[in-house]
Design a protein around this motif. Structure first.
Motif: not given
Length: 297
Positions: A180-184, A205-210, A247-264
């Motif tokens: 998804l993207d921020c507009e959606q 930050t993602a919404f602000r940049k959009a 491990t339930d059915a909640i969906h994880r959806i990538a978001v455009t503009g959210m930035g690259p993976p970060c170190p934990e």
């Protein structure tokens, strides 16, 4: 012939004292015992260890070579003793850990507990700001957070890299998307975290940049609250991709503009010398080597 610890002590005592009598007083044993130890060594080696000079026993060149090796043996034995002592203190120690996300921190804690089941662990689940503050002020021994800020006060060990994703109920129309993207996202009810959350900082930050200014239907203090709100179809929330072991059915959806993976990362104060804390860092290094299952997909 093995060079026993008593023989090494006798050798060093004579070297330091310059006579059998003084060596006996230094070592706390009888003079004949010291003399016999040196004589046995000389007979085994087939060479003199000391020679008398001006009334003192001086080491021969062979003895000086031998002393170099015995000092190394003594140093290794001392290191081994310290290691055993640290191991004992680890088994009887305590550790206070702060987690920004349930995972991967809980998985690391489980691995550590399997290794050190007698360590008393207390775990705090809180937001980014409170975990940082807890470590800095000494209320927590260790923190586990994404995007730990560069700070000379901290030592860190990266566990995994992960990104922030949108989460949606399987019956929510947006759950059919893989990205998804921020507009959606502006078209659906949004569930946000309160200030102090590292997740929410990236979302803002993602919404602000959009160029967008979203309004949340709900603002919740905890990640579990956001997850439960999504599970009850109250809207779309956000979390770190591997922030929970559910491990339930909640969906994880990538978001455009959210930035690259970060170190934990696991982090602690530089001055922390507690062997339990250091053992936890060893567990973190081992965890990282076997954490491919948690890497972003």
């Amino acid at each position: 012939m093995k060079l026993s610890s008593s023989a090494r002590r006798a050798l060093h005592a004579v070297l330091i004292s310059g006579s059998y009598a003084a060596a006996a007083r230094h070592a706390g044993v009888s003079q004949p015992a010291i003399a016999q130890q040196i004589k046995s060594l000389e007979q085994h080696c087939g060479a003199a260890l000391f020679e008398r000079r001006d009334g003192y026993l001086a080491p021969t060149s062979f003895c000086e070579e031998l002393i170099v090796l015995t000092e190394k043996i003594d140093a290794l034995e001392e290191q081994a003793a310290r290691l055993l002592e640290r191991r004992h203190s680890i088994h009887t120690g305590q550790l206070r850990v702060g987690l920004g996300n349930s995972m991967p921190g809980m998985a690391l804690i489980a691995a550590f507990q399997r290794e050190y089941p007698q360590v008393n662990l207390s775990v705090t689940l809180s937001d980014f700001a409170h975990i940082i503050q807890g470590v800095v002020e000494g209320q927590l021994d260790i923190g586990v957070l994404p995007n730990v800020p560069p700070d000379e006060r901290f030592v860190r060990e990266t566990l995994i890299h992960q990104e922030v994703v949108a989460i949606a109920h399987p019956d929510d129309p947006v759950s059919r998307f893989s990205r998804l993207d921020c507009e959606q996202l502006m078209q659906v009810p949004l569930i946000f975290r309160s200030r102090g959350s590292s997740t929410q900082a990236l979302v803002d930050t993602a919404f602000r940049k959009a160029g967008l200014k979203p309004r949340a239907r709900l603002v919740l203090d905890t990640r579990d609250g956001v997850y439960e709100a999504v599970a009850n179809r109250l809207g779309v929330g956000f979390m770190w991709r591997h922030g929970t072991g559910r491990t339930d059915a909640i969906h994880r959806i990538a978001v455009t503009g959210m930035g690259p993976p970060c170190p934990e990362s696991v982090f602690r104060l530089v001055e922390s010398q507690d062997p339990v804390i250091r053992a936890f860092f060893v567990a973190a290094k081992n965890f990282r080597r076997h954490a491919e299952v948690l890497r972003p997909r």
